[in-house]
Every structure is written in C-alpha cells, then in structure tokens.
Design a protein around this motif. Structure first.
Motif, PDB file in Angstrom:
ATOM      1  N   GLY A 130      70.465 125.588  20.288  1.00 16.28           N
ATOM      2  CA  GLY A 130      71.838 126.075  20.281  1.00 16.28           C
ATOM      3  C   GLY A 130      72.656 125.371  21.353  1.00 16.28           C
ATOM      4  O   GLY A 130      72.119 124.731  22.258  1.00 16.28           O
ATOM      5  N   ARG A 131      73.956 125.485  21.268  1.00 18.10           N
ATOM      6  CA  ARG A 131      74.815 124.768  22.221  1.00 18.10           C
ATOM      7  C   ARG A 131      74.820 125.428  23.588  1.00 18.10           C
ATOM      8  O   ARG A 131      74.759 124.766  24.615  1.00 18.10           O
ATOM      9  N   SER A 132      74.906 126.766  23.621  1.00 20.15           N
ATOM     10  CA  SER A 132      75.017 127.470  24.902  1.00 20.15           C
ATOM     11  C   SER A 132      74.776 128.955  24.695  1.00 20.15           C
ATOM     12  O   SER A 132      74.941 129.483  23.588  1.00 20.15           O
ATOM     13  N   LEU A 133      74.371 129.633  25.775  1.00 22.64           N
ATOM     14  CA  LEU A 133      74.268 131.095  25.770  1.00 22.64           C
ATOM     15  C   LEU A 133      75.504 131.730  26.391  1.00 22.64           C
ATOM     16  O   LEU A 133      75.504 132.919  26.722  1.00 22.64           O
ATOM     17  N   LEU A 189      67.249 134.213  20.482  1.00 21.47           N
ATOM     18  CA  LEU A 189      68.658 134.041  20.857  1.00 21.47           C
ATOM     19  C   LEU A 189      69.327 132.980  19.983  1.00 21.47           C
ATOM     20  O   LEU A 189      70.496 133.120  19.598  1.00 21.47           O
ATOM     21  N   GLU A 190      68.588 131.945  19.660  1.00 19.72           N
ATOM     22  CA  GLU A 190      69.105 130.899  18.774  1.00 19.72           C
ATOM     23  C   GLU A 190      69.462 131.492  17.405  1.00 19.72           C
ATOM     24  O   GLU A 190      70.507 131.166  16.823  1.00 19.72           O
ATOM     25  N   ALA A 191      68.598 132.371  16.879  1.00 15.11           N
ATOM     26  CA  ALA A 191      68.864 133.009  15.592  1.00 15.11           C
ATOM     27  C   ALA A 191      70.079 133.930  15.667  1.00 15.11           C
ATOM     28  O   ALA A 191      70.898 133.979  14.745  1.00 15.11           O
ATOM     29  N   MET A 192      70.200 134.668  16.770  1.00 14.91           N
ATOM     30  CA  MET A 192      71.371 135.539  16.953  1.00 14.91           C
ATOM     31  C   MET A 192      72.668 134.740  16.910  1.00 14.91           C
ATOM     32  O   MET A 192      73.635 135.118  16.232  1.00 14.91           O
TER      33      MET A 192
END
Length: 446
Positions: free
Chosen positions: A168-171, A348-351
C-alpha cells in the motif's frame, strides 16, 4: 513426524534451570548445532533473543558452544523471531538461532533454529543435532575457535524489510494501538507502523526481563481491547513475546483471531489475482473458515498443529498463504516464516484496498462456537493420551456429538498440557462436551 528427544514442534523449550533448559545443556547444544550446521571453519551463525532475563545466560552459553565448534557468532540482541529468519538470509549466515519461549511466561525459555534459507529446520537436521548431543564435547584447536561480535544495525534492517512487505502507499490517517507483550518487538514494531504513516499508541513496551507476556500480548487481549476503545483507534495489534504471531482487535473492541486474519489475507490475494495453491490451516482451524473458503471456491487443507507443518504443506502444495488460529500467519510471497508484524500489515493493506473497517473485513466469515481447554499433565502427555479410559471418553463424546461438530484431543508440543478442543453448531453443547472430556482426561492423569 520423526520422534525426537529434545525438539518439540517449535524448537526446544522448558523451565529455566531445569533439564533441558540448563546452562550446561545450552553450551552442548551450541556445540552440537555448530558441528551439524556450521560447515567450514570461519562460518557464522546469528543469535537473537526476546526480553527474558534468562536470555543473557543462554546467549552466553550458546556462544561458547559455537566457539568450541569453531563457528563465529553474530549477536543480534532482542529481536523478533522472524527478524532472525530474515537476517539469516540477508547476512548469509549458516543458521539463525532464537532464544525465546514465545508466549510462555518469563520463567520458561527455549531455543529454535533457522536454516541458511530462513526456514525452520527439518526433522532430519534436528535429529542430527540430537545425535551429536550424545557425543563428548571436543573443542577445536585454539587457533580455530569461533569469535563473537554484535550486529548493531540489525533492528533497522528488519524495520526496512517489514516496510517493504507492505504494497500500500501509506498508513496515513489510520490510528493504531500496538501491544508488544513486553517482548522482542517492543522497539521495532512501533517503528514499522509509524514510519509507514500511522498514528501509533503503544502498550506492553516496557520490558524488565520478567514481565514478558504478563497481562499483555496475544494471549492477554483485555488491555488492548480497552486501549483501542478508549483511544478511539481504528484497530489494535497484539504481538506475542517473540512477535512471530499476532491477533487483532476491531475499533469496537472485538477480537480477531488467526482464522479470521487468514481469511482476510487469502481473500485479498484472491481478489488481486495473486493467490496460488491451497490455503493451509491446521486441525485447530475453525469449521467456519473451511466453509468460508468453500464459498469462495478456494481450496483449503489442514496440516498438523504447528506452523512448521503448515509451512511444509504449503511448500508441498505450491501454496503461499497459511496459518494457525493462534495467530501464526505465513505469507510466503512476503517472507519465509510466520511474522506478526508482516501479517498485520497484510490485513491493513486489505482494509485500505477495500476502504472498509476491520469489522467489515471479517464479516464474511462466521465461526462455529469453539471451546479449548488446556489440561495440565504431570509426566508424559502422550502416554496419558493412550490410556484406555481417555480413549473411551473420547469415543463416547464423539458419538454423542455426532455430525453436529468435531473434537480434537492432542498433547501440546510446547507445554506439559493436553489440549481438548470441541467445535459444534450449538454453543452450550460445545462447552458441555469440552468440559466433560477435559474432566475425564484430568481424572485419568491423576
């Protein structure tokens, strides 16, 4: 599975100061492992540990044993088990060694090994080490003795590796609570999530050598549940003492176990077209997980309990995603072993990909009621399992339950326990059956 005297499902483990976890044994173990794994003179192994006070003792003893075998030792200090697996590959060591008893209390400790490729050792290699332990320790010549040095940049290397597993790009915008169990990840785990942009609150990050897993971590979720709700976090991440597994908590304070984590990650891989082979769980995996995968058309297989056996089945079947209910999750398209931090990052990536909450992500799987009771055993748990009265009780409970559920009775591979697991459609019947069988096991063992 090959019969072994010292090695269980996850290395060697026991009460500190009692066989096999004595200084003398650790010294001999380092020597024996050095003889089997070390190879040519001048080769090196990595040694990491969690935050137990006894880690200092066993680190020194193992170092001495490796030195006696002519093997160099590179000391990593407190680091997660999967960090040692990764660094063993990255630093081209002959083997990686972790001093940890995972989720156990501080008074237990253990030793587990990784191969040069970052995998758990095969049964055959563990048997070779055990065979070497039967020989007299013979020290190499003085000019061939191994040396030791510390690897100061090990935490930074592992942090960057974990960040690299997140596509993912960022949290940015996510608020997390991370529970480090006062264990090995107390420094690196918060750094990973913070450097990816999340706002992080940390609990269980003040180890004193004796408080590992005490009231915090994946085996004690109440502190995390409370913190997530009170701090208005999007979710909570609970690691265990050596951070090779994690459980999660939703914004509402609901536990998300390893089966649900496995479902979320595998479904996301399916949607992205990167899921290969079957998903592999264990004999403990919930029937609800199996049915959820069936609804998605995803093949699902069960391995024996223990992440090493999940890994073996994944490799044999060409799969990439597997895990255990306890929170060991393997993503072989990211790393070679179970990793709590990397597993959490995949969720978190899936979220972020679906723009939904954790609670919404896991809603696609409905779990059967499941009760697990651990019955302490004095002596040989496998021998108790073979007693006729235990077999009769198991047969009676299985007949009474019928097709409405299933029962699993097994000795723990890491503790002196027999685990009684019952799973059925009706919660009350599940509880009653588990308690009845656990009582029968307890009486038979007395």
């Amino acid at each position: 599975m090959m019969s072994r005297k010292y090695f269980g499902t996850d290395g060697i483990r026991g009460r500190v100061g009692q066989p096999p976890m004595t200084p003398e044994f650790a010294l001999k173990l380092g020597w024996a492992a050095g003889r089997v794994l070390g190879g040519a003179a001048g080769t090196h192994v990595l040694v990491g540990k969690d935050t137990r006070r006894s880690g200092y003792l066993f680190e020194s003893a193992l170092e001495a044993g490796f030195a006696a075998a002519g093997v160099e030792t590179h000391l990593l200090g407190p680091l997660p088990t999967p960090a040692v697996a990764y660094l063993t590959r990255a630093l081209r060591a002959k083997a990686g060694v972790v001093i940890s008893a995972s989720h156990n209390p501080h008074y237990d400790n253990g030793v587990k090994f990784f191969s040069a490729e970052g995998d758990k050792l095969s049964d055959e290699l563990e048997a070779q080490i055990e065979a070497q332990l039967e020989h007299e320790l013979v020290c190499v010549a003085p000019e061939q003795l191994g040396r030791a040095r510390r690897i100061d940049d090990a935490p930074g290397r592992y942090i960057e590796f974990c960040k690299g597993s997140f596509s993912g790009r960022s949290l940015q915008g996510l608020k997390l609570v991370v529970d480090c169990a006062n264990g090995a990840a107390y420094r690196v785990a918060p750094a990973v999530f913070e450097e990816l942009g999340a706002t992080v609150s940390v609990i269980g990050n003040h180890p004193d050598g004796l408080n590992i897993n005490r009231g915090y971590g994946s085996t004690h979720l109440q502190a995390l549940k409370t913190a997530v709700v009170e701090r208005g976090a999007d979710l909570g991440i609970a690691l265990d003492g050596d951070a090779d597994r994690c459980l999660l908590v939703t914004a509402e304070g609901k536990e998300v176990d390893g089966d649900e984590i496995l479902f979320v990650i595998a479904r996301q891989r399916l949607k992205s077209g990167t899921l290969r082979g079957p998903v592999v769980g264990t004999a403990m995996s919930n029937l609800g997980l199996e049915r959820a995968f069936a609804a998605l058309g995803v093949p699902f297989e069960r391995a024996a309990v223990g992440d090493r056996y999940v890994l073996e089945r994944l490799k044999a079947s060409g799969g990439v995603i597997g895990g255990e209910t306890s929170g060991h999750t393997l993503c072989l398209d990211r790393t070679t072993t179970g990793d709590g931090i990397i597993g959490a990052l995949q969720v978190l990536e899936a979220m972020l990909a679906e723009q939904v909450t954790l609670a919404q992500l896991v809603s696609g799987m409905s779990k059967f009621p499941q009760v697990l009771i651990n019955v302490p055993i004095q002596g040989n748990a496998r021998a108790v399992m073979e007693l006729p009265q235990v077999a009769a009780a198991l047969q009676h409970c299985e007949a009474a339950l019928g097709s409405r559920g299933r029962i699993l009775l097994r000795p723990s591979g890491t503790e002196p326990l027999i685990r009684v697991m019952v799973e059925a459609q009706d919660a009350a019947e599940t509880r009653q059956t588990a308690e009845r069988l656990a009582e029968a096991v307890k009486q038979a063992a007395e």
